[in-house]
Each structure stands twice: as structure tokens, then as C-alpha cells.
Write a protein that holds these residues in place. Sequence first.
Motif, short mmCIF file in Angstrom:
data_model
loop_
_atom_site.label_atom_id
_atom_site.label_comp_id
_atom_site.label_asym_id
_atom_site.label_seq_id
_atom_site.Cartn_x
_atom_site.Cartn_y
_atom_site.Cartn_z
N ILE A 161 -6.55 -2.58 1.59
CA ILE A 161 -5.22 -2.44 0.98
C ILE A 161 -5.35 -2.34 -0.54
O ILE A 161 -4.79 -1.44 -1.17
CB ILE A 161 -4.31 -3.61 1.42
CG1 ILE A 161 -3.93 -3.38 2.89
CG2 ILE A 161 -3.08 -3.71 0.53
CD1 ILE A 161 -3.06 -4.42 3.52
N LYS B 275 0.87 -1.19 0.00
CA LYS B 275 0.00 0.00 0.00
C LYS B 275 0.91 1.24 0.00
O LYS B 275 0.89 2.04 0.90
CB LYS B 275 -0.87 -0.05 1.25
CG LYS B 275 -2.20 0.60 1.12
CD LYS B 275 -2.95 0.57 2.43
CE LYS B 275 -2.53 1.67 3.36
NZ LYS B 275 -3.53 2.00 4.37
N LYS C 290 2.37 5.17 8.49
CA LYS C 290 1.14 4.60 7.93
C LYS C 290 0.20 5.71 7.46
O LYS C 290 0.04 6.74 8.13
CB LYS C 290 0.45 3.75 9.01
CG LYS C 290 -0.77 3.02 8.48
CD LYS C 290 -1.27 1.97 9.45
CE LYS C 290 -2.71 1.61 9.15
NZ LYS C 290 -2.92 0.79 8.00
N GLY D 234 -13.95 -3.13 4.66
CA GLY D 234 -14.11 -2.41 3.38
C GLY D 234 -15.57 -2.12 3.10
O GLY D 234 -15.93 -1.04 2.61
N ASP E 78 -10.94 -10.44 11.19
CA ASP E 78 -11.41 -9.50 10.17
C ASP E 78 -12.92 -9.25 10.28
O ASP E 78 -13.39 -8.14 10.00
CB ASP E 78 -11.03 -9.98 8.76
CG ASP E 78 -9.54 -9.74 8.49
OD1 ASP E 78 -8.99 -8.78 9.05
OD2 ASP E 78 -8.93 -10.53 7.75
N SER F 257 -14.49 1.71 4.47
CA SER F 257 -13.58 2.38 3.54
C SER F 257 -14.15 2.51 2.13
O SER F 257 -13.70 3.36 1.37
CB SER F 257 -12.23 1.66 3.52
OG SER F 257 -12.37 0.36 3.02
N THR G 253 -13.69 -7.32 2.34
CA THR G 253 -13.61 -7.46 3.80
C THR G 253 -14.80 -6.72 4.39
O THR G 253 -15.33 -5.78 3.78
CB THR G 253 -12.32 -6.86 4.36
OG1 THR G 253 -12.28 -5.48 4.01
CG2 THR G 253 -11.09 -7.57 3.84
N1 NAD Z 1 -8.95 4.69 2.41
C1 NAD Z 1 -9.78 4.55 3.41
O1 NAD Z 1 -10.78 5.28 3.51
C2 NAD Z 1 -9.52 3.50 4.45
C3 NAD Z 1 -10.42 3.37 5.52
C4 NAD Z 1 -10.20 2.37 6.46
C5 NAD Z 1 -9.10 1.52 6.33
N2 NAD Z 1 -8.22 1.69 5.30
C6 NAD Z 1 -7.06 0.81 5.18
O2 NAD Z 1 -7.49 -0.50 4.83
C7 NAD Z 1 -6.52 -1.44 5.27
C8 NAD Z 1 -7.20 -2.59 5.97
O3 NAD Z 1 -8.09 -3.15 5.04
P1 NAD Z 1 -9.01 -4.40 5.34
O4 NAD Z 1 -9.08 -4.67 6.79
O5 NAD Z 1 -10.24 -4.16 4.56
O6 NAD Z 1 -8.28 -5.65 4.71
P2 NAD Z 1 -6.91 -5.92 3.99
O7 NAD Z 1 -6.97 -5.42 2.62
O8 NAD Z 1 -5.81 -5.48 4.89
O9 NAD Z 1 -6.93 -7.52 3.98
C9 NAD Z 1 -6.84 -8.25 5.20
C10 NAD Z 1 -6.66 -9.74 4.90
O10 NAD Z 1 -7.90 -10.29 4.48
C11 NAD Z 1 -7.72 -11.04 3.26
N3 NAD Z 1 -9.00 -11.02 2.59
C12 NAD Z 1 -9.61 -10.01 1.91
N4 NAD Z 1 -10.86 -10.36 1.57
C13 NAD Z 1 -11.04 -11.64 2.02
C14 NAD Z 1 -12.13 -12.55 2.00
N5 NAD Z 1 -13.33 -12.20 1.49
N6 NAD Z 1 -11.95 -13.76 2.57
C15 NAD Z 1 -10.77 -14.10 3.16
N7 NAD Z 1 -9.73 -13.29 3.23
C16 NAD Z 1 -9.86 -12.06 2.67
C17 NAD Z 1 -6.58 -10.34 2.60
O11 NAD Z 1 -5.94 -11.18 1.66
C18 NAD Z 1 -5.68 -10.03 3.80
O12 NAD Z 1 -4.94 -11.17 4.15
C19 NAD Z 1 -5.57 -0.70 6.17
O13 NAD Z 1 -4.39 -0.45 5.46
C20 NAD Z 1 -6.30 0.62 6.46
O14 NAD Z 1 -5.40 1.67 6.71
C21 NAD Z 1 -8.44 2.64 4.36
#
Ligand code: NAD
Length: 355
Positions: free
Chosen positions: A92, A62, A137, A119, A163, A123, A116
Amino acid sequence: MSYELLITSSRGDYPVCIAPGAFRAMLDERPGQPVIADAFFADALAAVGDRLIVVEAVEGNKTMGGGERIIEALRDMGIGRGDHVVAVGGGIVQDVSTLATSLYMRGIPWTYVPTTLLGMTDSCIGGKSSINVGPYKNLAGNFHPPTDIVVDPEFTRTLSAEDLVGGMCEAMKISFCRGPAAFDRYLELQQPARAGDVDAQAALLAHVLGCKKWFIEVDEFDKKERRQLNFGHTFAHALEAATSFRVSHGAAVGIGVVAADHLAVACDLPGAPGLRAHALDLLAGVPDLAPRLAEVDDAAFAKAFLLDKKHGPDGLHVIVPAAGGATEERVLPAGDETMAMVRNALGEAMSEVSG
Ligand SMILES: NC(=O)c1ccc[n+]([C@@H]2O[C@H](COP(=O)([O-])OP(=O)(O)OC[C@H]3O[C@@H](n4cnc5c(N)ncnc54)[C@H](O)[C@@H]3O)[C@@H](O)[C@H]2O)c1
């Protein structure tokens, strides 16, 4: 049951469709589109063929470098300004896809499919990218909303317990920030959603995204009201850094909400006991959290807390539960006394979470 929301944005309005099964239906309707996907789905999306760009969902991707690798892959595929990209993954993949699609040929349209619960609840709307730079970060970022978002709760079936809890922590936080009626509605909807019923999850997601929609429309560029959504996040980002990211973002937000509630009480506010009890109930579903919290690096926590980009020259900005519900932004003087209160609030939260 399906739900539709329309998000109003100065960069163009975009619809959100929330329905179990919506992703497969979209792929059938729009064959041949290039897809940027979390590596977890590489096999499931093999039919996309050489138009598939796979991204390992780790914080190290990221980054500016992660965005550059996607841009290069888009060029290798011959993607042009008239093409439309689909991004499939959690936060991510979303963050790095926002960056890459905003920069590629000065911007190409894209669809986001969050996979997720974090997500889906949080997000996916708002259009922001948050990019890691070196040890920092979410230091850099920009705005490039997708043209549409497809939220399919079927993706939650394969998520880890941590998650799932993390997504619920964000749902709890957003609903609480929106006010007492929104939080009460969340409490009604969360039980069947936590039991894994995808229709109940769709109803919960429609509620939570409706709450977040209010914040991002009234304050698209994060200057005023939307800052309330940072509730729990100053603690959370510092906690993630202090555990070398061994605590996930969503779980860290849950702990951050509990810590922010302790800080509110230390600031002579009444706090929110119902919220705290609910957060602790959610966090009890995260396996092996206590040993990870036992390893928190206190100096790294304090450093990251003080470096939070929400602070200002007037002091440390934290969002805490307000008297009467919802949240408020408090500005505390930067100094040893405040940091002692902050450390104490985190310590109380961690010992409650660790039982
Ligand atoms: N831009 C924004 O507005 C915003 C808001 C909140 C968080 N974020 C960022 O998002 C990131 C965290 O994202 P996250 O928690 O959504 O997940 P992630 O993208 O970090 O993924 C977490 C894990 O879940 C796995 N995964 C994803 N979908 C899956 C599914 N359906 N089944 C099984 N495994 C799955 C991935 O491969 C990974 O191992 C952080 O970097 C955070 O800073 C951004």
C-alpha cells in the motif's frame, strides 16, 4: 549473507540489496532524508522528526486522494527536485508512494524499503503503481521505479501469520511461473525461510526476485510474458472484492492459484497437483480463513471477475498451469458456461482451503 540484483529498466537501472540489517545501515548512511512510512513504524522512525510522512496502510489510502495528501506533505516540508525520498512499508505504501513521487514536480527520485514479505517477494521490483478508484481495485496506475530497493528480512519478525503466508504465496506463484527448475529450487529454499530464519529468507528472496527480474526485464510494460505473473490474480482480486477485503491479497492469491489449477483441469489440462498441495499447505497457516470464505458474496465475485482489466474483446483471459510446468494464458468465451466453470473452480478451492 547479502545478495545484490540489478534490474534493467527503460526508466533507469536500479539495484536491489537483500540483507538482514540493511535498513538500519541505510538510515545511518543517509541521515536527514524525508521518509514516507507505514504508520506501523511511526514510533520506530520518530528520529526522522518532521521529515516523516505517516500513511495508514489501508486500501482507502491507496487512492488518488492518498497520493495527493503525500504530495501536499512533501510541499509543506519544502522538498525540491533535488531531494530524494525513502518509502518504508508494504504494497500500500509502495503503490501510493510510486504515484506521489512520480507526480511531485513531475517526478522525484525515491528508495523503496518493503516491510511485508509480499512486498519483498513480489511488488518491490517492477516499478508499477496500482491505485484504487472508487470501488475498483488497482484500476489506475503508472510506472516510476525507485532508484534503489533495500530488502531487509528483519522486518518479517513482526508480520502477522496471514501476511507471512501471503508473501509465501506470491513467492510460490512467481517461482512456478518461471518454470519447473525455478519451482523446485523454491521448494528447497522455502522450508527454512518459513521457520523464520532471516538468512534463509534472504536466500529465498534472492531466488524469487531473480525469477521476477526475468519477467519484468523481458516485458517491462506488461504486454506479454509478464502477464503470466497474473497467475491466481483474476480469482484473487475478485475474491478480495467479494469478501470486502477481509481476505488479504496474498492469501487470496494462494486461493486463486488453487482455483486456477481447478480451472485448468476443467479445461482438459493436467493441472499441477504438487503446486496445489503446496498452496494448501501454506494456506493452512492462515488463522480463521474458513469463516471469512463462508461469507463470499457470489454476485460480487462474478462482477469483479468479469471486470478484470486483463480480459479482452476476444474473451476472458486467465492464467493456468500449463502441461509440463510453468503457466499459460487461456482465453475462454465470455458467457454463462465459462462463469459456471469459474465459480465451480473457486468453490472447489474454497472447500479444500476450509478443510
Ligand atoms: N504495485 C505492485 O506491483 C503490487 C504488487 C502486488 C501487490 N500490490 C498491492 O499491495 C497491497 C498489499 O500490500 P502488502 O500485503 O505488502 O501489505 P500492506 O501494505 O497492505 O500492509 C498489510 C498490513 O501489514 C502491516 N505491516 C507492514 N509491514 C509490517 C511489518 N514489518 N510488521 C508488522 N506489520 C506490518 C501494515 O501496517 C498493514 O496493516 C495491495 O493493495 C496490493 O494490491 C501491488
